[in-house]
Structures are given as C-alpha cells and as structure tokens.
Motif scaffolding. Structure first.
Motif, PDB file in Angstrom:
ATOM      1  N   THR A 158       0.616  -1.154  -0.141  1.00  0.00           N
ATOM      2  CA  THR A 158       0.070  -0.036  -0.106  1.00  0.00           C
ATOM      3  C   THR A 158       0.912   1.058   0.099  1.00  0.00           C
ATOM      4  O   THR A 158       2.077   1.160   0.448  1.00  0.00           O
ATOM      5  N   ILE A 159       0.457   2.192  -0.594  1.00  0.00           N
ATOM      6  CA  ILE A 159       1.165   3.786  -0.619  1.00  0.00           C
ATOM      7  C   ILE A 159       0.493   4.716   0.207  1.00  0.00           C
ATOM      8  O   ILE A 159      -0.842   5.023   0.134  1.00  0.00           O
ATOM      9  N   LEU A 160       1.316   5.153   1.108  1.00  0.00           N
ATOM     10  CA  LEU A 160       0.634   6.019   2.317  1.00  0.00           C
ATOM     11  C   LEU A 160       1.316   7.631   1.571  1.00  0.00           C
ATOM     12  O   LEU A 160       2.668   7.718   1.510  1.00  0.00           O
ATOM     13  N   PHE A 161       0.458   8.750   1.764  1.00  0.00           N
ATOM     14  CA  PHE A 161       1.041  10.080   1.719  1.00  0.00           C
ATOM     15  C   PHE A 161       0.871  10.438   3.285  1.00  0.00           C
ATOM     16  O   PHE A 161       0.003  10.687   3.854  1.00  0.00           O
ATOM     17  N   LEU A 162       2.065  10.722   4.072  1.00  0.00           N
ATOM     18  CA  LEU A 162       2.042  11.371   5.286  1.00  0.00           C
ATOM     19  C   LEU A 162       2.784  12.735   5.456  1.00  0.00           C
ATOM     20  O   LEU A 162       3.502  12.953   4.861  1.00  0.00           O
ATOM     21  N   GLN A 163       2.586  13.135   6.714  1.00  0.00           N
ATOM     22  CA  GLN A 163       3.421  14.254   6.946  1.00  0.00           C
ATOM     23  C   GLN A 163       4.429  14.138   8.051  1.00  0.00           C
ATOM     24  O   GLN A 163       4.487  12.994   8.484  1.00  0.00           O
ATOM     25  N   GLY A 164       5.046  14.922   8.134  1.00  0.00           N
ATOM     26  CA  GLY A 164       6.330  14.604   9.407  1.00  0.00           C
ATOM     27  C   GLY A 164       7.493  14.428   8.456  1.00  0.00           C
ATOM     28  O   GLY A 164       8.708  14.126   9.210  1.00  0.00           O
ATOM     29  N   GLY A 165       7.631  14.483   7.124  1.00  0.00           N
ATOM     30  CA  GLY A 165       8.859  13.983   6.575  1.00  0.00           C
ATOM     31  C   GLY A 165       9.422  12.833   6.530  1.00  0.00           C
ATOM     32  O   GLY A 165       8.708  12.027   7.255  1.00  0.00           O
ATOM     33  N   ALA A 166      10.493  12.547   6.052  1.00  0.00           N
ATOM     34  CA  ALA A 166      11.252  11.278   6.435  1.00  0.00           C
ATOM     35  C   ALA A 166      11.739  11.153   7.737  1.00  0.00           C
ATOM     36  O   ALA A 166      11.784   9.944   8.287  1.00  0.00           O
ATOM     37  N   THR A 167      11.750  12.339   8.327  1.00  0.00           N
ATOM     38  CA  THR A 167      12.311  12.198   9.765  1.00  0.00           C
ATOM     39  C   THR A 167      11.223  11.630  10.738  1.00  0.00           C
ATOM     40  O   THR A 167      11.761  10.908  11.353  1.00  0.00           O
ATOM     41  N   LEU A 168       9.974  11.645  10.511  1.00  0.00           N
ATOM     42  CA  LEU A 168       8.943  11.252  11.428  1.00  0.00           C
ATOM     43  C   LEU A 168       9.149   9.697  11.161  1.00  0.00           C
ATOM     44  O   LEU A 168       9.044   8.905  11.992  1.00  0.00           O
ATOM     45  N   GLN A 169       9.556   9.144   9.554  1.00  0.00           N
ATOM     46  CA  GLN A 169       9.348   7.919   9.730  1.00  0.00           C
ATOM     47  C   GLN A 169      10.634   7.089  10.367  1.00  0.00           C
ATOM     48  O   GLN A 169      10.453   5.907  10.589  1.00  0.00           O
ATOM     49  N   PHE A 170      11.599   7.814  10.673  1.00  0.00           N
ATOM     50  CA  PHE A 170      12.679   7.252  11.526  1.00  0.00           C
ATOM     51  C   PHE A 170      12.132   6.313  12.874  1.00  0.00           C
ATOM     52  O   PHE A 170      12.570   5.536  13.379  1.00  0.00           O
ATOM     53  N   ALA A 171      10.893   7.041  13.373  1.00  0.00           N
ATOM     54  CA  ALA A 171      10.529   6.421  14.269  1.00  0.00           C
ATOM     55  C   ALA A 171       8.953   5.638  14.178  1.00  0.00           C
ATOM     56  O   ALA A 171       8.863   4.811  14.769  1.00  0.00           O
ATOM     57  N   GLN A 172       8.457   6.214  13.217  1.00  0.00           N
ATOM     58  CA  GLN A 172       7.029   5.851  12.769  1.00  0.00           C
ATOM     59  C   GLN A 172       7.102   4.218  12.243  1.00  0.00           C
ATOM     60  O   GLN A 172       6.389   3.404  12.332  1.00  0.00           O
ATOM     61  N   VAL A 173       8.407   4.072  11.338  1.00  0.00           N
ATOM     62  CA  VAL A 173       8.553   2.692  10.728  1.00  0.00           C
ATOM     63  C   VAL A 173       8.503   1.872  11.921  1.00  0.00           C
ATOM     64  O   VAL A 173       7.835   0.680  11.829  1.00  0.00           O
ATOM     65  N   PRO A 174       9.586   1.772  12.753  1.00  0.00           N
ATOM     66  CA  PRO A 174       9.784   0.755  13.777  1.00  0.00           C
ATOM     67  C   PRO A 174       8.514   0.725  14.747  1.00  0.00           C
ATOM     68  O   PRO A 174       8.225  -0.598  15.210  1.00  0.00           O
ATOM     69  N   LEU A 175       7.833   1.752  15.021  1.00  0.00           N
ATOM     70  CA  LEU A 175       6.566   1.617  15.810  1.00  0.00           C
ATOM     71  C   LEU A 175       5.353   0.758  15.061  1.00  0.00           C
ATOM     72  O   LEU A 175       4.872   0.196  15.623  1.00  0.00           O
ATOM     73  N   ASN A 176       5.566   0.826  13.477  1.00  0.00           N
ATOM     74  CA  ASN A 176       4.608  -0.095  12.822  1.00  0.00           C
ATOM     75  C   ASN A 176       5.151  -1.389  12.510  1.00  0.00           C
ATOM     76  O   ASN A 176       4.285  -2.330  12.236  1.00  0.00           O
ATOM     77  N   LEU A 177       6.329  -1.524  12.560  1.00  0.00           N
ATOM     78  CA  LEU A 177       7.053  -2.858  11.723  1.00  0.00           C
ATOM     79  C   LEU A 177       7.644  -3.902  12.956  1.00  0.00           C
ATOM     80  O   LEU A 177       7.811  -4.902  12.837  1.00  0.00           O
TER      81      LEU A 177
END
Ligand code: PLP
Length: 364
Positions: free
Chosen positions: A69-88
């Motif tokens: 699935t493709i998601l368009f999110l806010q918070g930049g790549a920087t938020l993904q540094f935390a959001q990826v491990p929170l979800n995976l």
C-alpha cells in the motif's frame, strides 16, 4: 525579466519548468471550480481526483505491486525514523541498521527509542567513503526483523549501487534518490522518503509498505502514528498536504511521459558522470572523497586544494547563476545535487565553470 538560476541545492530541489508553469496557470482557478485547488475542501471532487491520480501515478511509475500500500504522510522522512519501527516492530523486536552516514545515524538513534535497534555495519570506520561490500560485511544478528538501509546518503555523497543480500527483508530510506532508478520490491518490507529531493515540494512523505505487515506491531498506537489509519482512509484520514501532493502528481506524470524510471536512471548516470569525469580529469586538483563504486548519482561531493578556494568556488559560481553548491556544514567541500528534474545543461554549465575555475587558480 524572469531569470532562473541553476539550483544545485540538496533539497528542496529544482522542479520541471513545465510543471511549475502548469501550477501557475491553474493556481487561481483550478479546472473551472473558481478557486485554487488549495482553497477547496480536501473532500471535494476536484481534490479527490488529484489525490487518487497521484497515488495511482506513483504506483504505475514505480511499479508498486498490489501487495504493497502507498501512504502519503506528513512529518517528512524524519518522522519515519520512529514511525517505521513503531509499525513494523513489537516492543521486544529488533532491526539492524546499516550505518552509512548522517541520515542512517539519525534513523538508528530514533529507532532505538521505540524498539530494539543495533548498528549492523559501522560506516564511520571508513569515514563514510563507501557502502558495505556485498552482504558479508553486514552483521545481521539472529532474530532481526528487518535491516534498515539508506539508499543514498545525501550529505556524504554515497549510494548503494545495488542492495546487499542480508537474508532478511529490508527497509529503505530512499529520500534522496527516490524514483531515480527502478525498485526491486521483492527485497523490501517498506520503502520511504520525503518528496522534496526528487519528486516535488516539501510537505509530503511517501511510505510504501507491504500490506501484510500492517497491524503486526501489537502496540496501542495513537491513531495518526498507526499506518493502518492512513491505509483505511486512502491517506485522507486528516487533511492531507494538498499542495505538495498536487504538485508531486504533476511531477510523476512528467516522469512517466519522459520515459519512466529506466530513463531517469540513465539521466542520473549521465549527469553525475559528467561531474565525476571533470573531477577525475583534473589531475587531482578536484578530489572526490568517496570510493568510486559507491559514488552517489544524486549528490556529487568534491574537494578543492584548500578551503579558501572552496569558499571562492561557491561564491564565484553563485555570481554566474549556480546556486547552493556549498557542501553540508558537517563535511565541508562542495556538493552538487543533481536530482531528477535537473537539466543536463545546468550540469554542463557547472562542468565548464569547474574547468575555468581551475585554469584561473591552478598555480602548479
Ligand atoms: C533529507 C533527508 C531526510 C529528511 O527528510 P525530511 O523530509 O526533511 O524529514 C531523511 N533521509 C535522507 C536520506 C534525506 O536525504
């Protein structure tokens, strides 16, 4: 008279002139609705079409399989540094990080805040002059859920020419070379990046994640942080960054028309190759601090004989319309960022300037 300069900035980046012109032409009255697309409701038909076209455009251009699935999110790549491990990752699960430079270091630090995270390869020992050689150099501990890689290190100017075999799925921060080459989706559980380096204006991050990994974290997450919230709502759970998505959709169309990812891979190699040739052909006057096989095709980093010459190089280049060539403050030197929409003529102008500058300053 309008003058457009050659913008070698590392991000936000140069965008296609044709896209900027379309945005200008549509800006006050979008397709006859009597207002700008950014004034209308994000639930109205005009924006709904823009939004879904951008999602579909990304899927087609990047060849994203149906099981992602493709998601368009806010918070930049920087938020993904935390959001990826929170979800995976569940709280007791672990990811390994290939630490190739400044951005990987940040991803590792934030990952460690929310789950298990360890450094699976330490690029500091090479002064971030290269990525790891084939798989074997990377220490993947038993039980590792995924290995995180940074496909292109924007500050250090290195990239993975291809991805190593690590024996577990990979997660990749592709921010600074997003859609500059085809992606082998079978290798990844998740790929993410901010749009503003290669795909559009700042304001949206794109996360492409394997659907069967959603909800596997067993955590009680706040709704915005849970990918499942955005997946259910087609990335409209709250007000999306409409302008950024609208412009990105046009860039994706422009890329598809220009020939798709294979063509952009070719263009990137051509652009970067011209600059590396200028460096390598300068009898060592210009110097690349990175190993040849790991040289970035997006951020070409190089040095001059001394820092005073580097300061003058940046200033004199700016004087003739070539902006943002100063290297990142942490590493110094020169950095020419040549993203997807950078015209070849701008690169030719830079290479000509490099030759002239050397002729004027090489006292040997
Ligand atoms: C720019 C960049 C980021 C940060 O992106 P933001 O969208 O500004 O948070 C992360 N990773 C890499 C590789 C980058 O180049």
């Amino acid at each position: 008279m309008m003058t457009r300069i050659h913008n070698f900035g590392a991000g936000p980046c140069t965008l296609p002139v044709s896209v900027l012109e379309e945005v200008r032409d549509e800006f006050l009255d979008f397709e006859g609705i009597g207002m700008s697309i950014i004034e209308d409701s994000h639930r109205a038909p005009a924006y709904d079409a823009v939004h879904h076209d951008a999602l579909a455009g990304f899927r087609t251009l990047a060849g994203v399989p149906d099981d992602f699935t493709i998601l368009f999110l806010q918070g930049g790549a920087t938020l993904q540094f935390a959001q990826v491990p929170l979800n995976l990752l569940a709280e007791d699960e672990t990811a390994g990080y290939v630490n190739t430079g400044a951005w990987a270091t940040k991803a590792l630090a934030d990952g460690g805040q929310v789950a298990g995270a360890y450094e699976a390869w330490a690029g500091a020992s090479t002064s971030y002059a290269r990525v790891p050689a084939e798989g074997g150099e990377i220490d993947v501990r038993p039980g590792t859920r995924y290995v995180h890689v940074t496909s292109n290190e924007t500050i250090d100017g290195i990239r993975f020419p291809h991805f190593p075999d690590v024996g577990v799925p990979m997660v990749a921060d592709m921010s600074s070379d997003f859609l500059s080459r085809p992606i082998d989706w079978g290798r990844f559980d998740l790929v993410y990046g901010g749009a503003q380096k290669n795909l559009g204006p700042a304001g949206v991050a794109i996360v492409v994640v394997r659907r069967d990994r959603l909800g596997s974290h067993g955590r009680d997450l706040p709704s915005y942080l849970d990918y499942a919230t955005h997946e259910r709502a087609d990335s409209m759970a709250n007000t999306p960054p409409m302008f950024a998505i609208y412009v990105m959709g046009k860039v994706l169309d422009w890329m598809a028309e220009a020939g798709g990812l294979a063509e952009f891979e070719r263009r990137a190699a051509e652009r970067a190759g011209l600059i590396y040739d200028a460096i390598d052909g300068s009898d060592g006057w210009y110097r690349s601090p990175v190993e040849e096989a790991s040289r970035s095709h997006m951020n070409v980093v190089f040095r001059l004989p001394d820092e005073d010459l580097e300061r003058r190089f940046v200033a004199e280049a700016a004087g003739v319309g070539m902006a943002n060539l100063k290297g990142h403050r942490n590493v110094g030197g020169i950095r020419a960022s040549v993203y997807n929409a950078m015209p070849l003529d701008s690169v030719r102008a830079l290479v000509d300037f490099m030759a002239d500058f050397r002729t004027g300053n090489d006292l040997s």
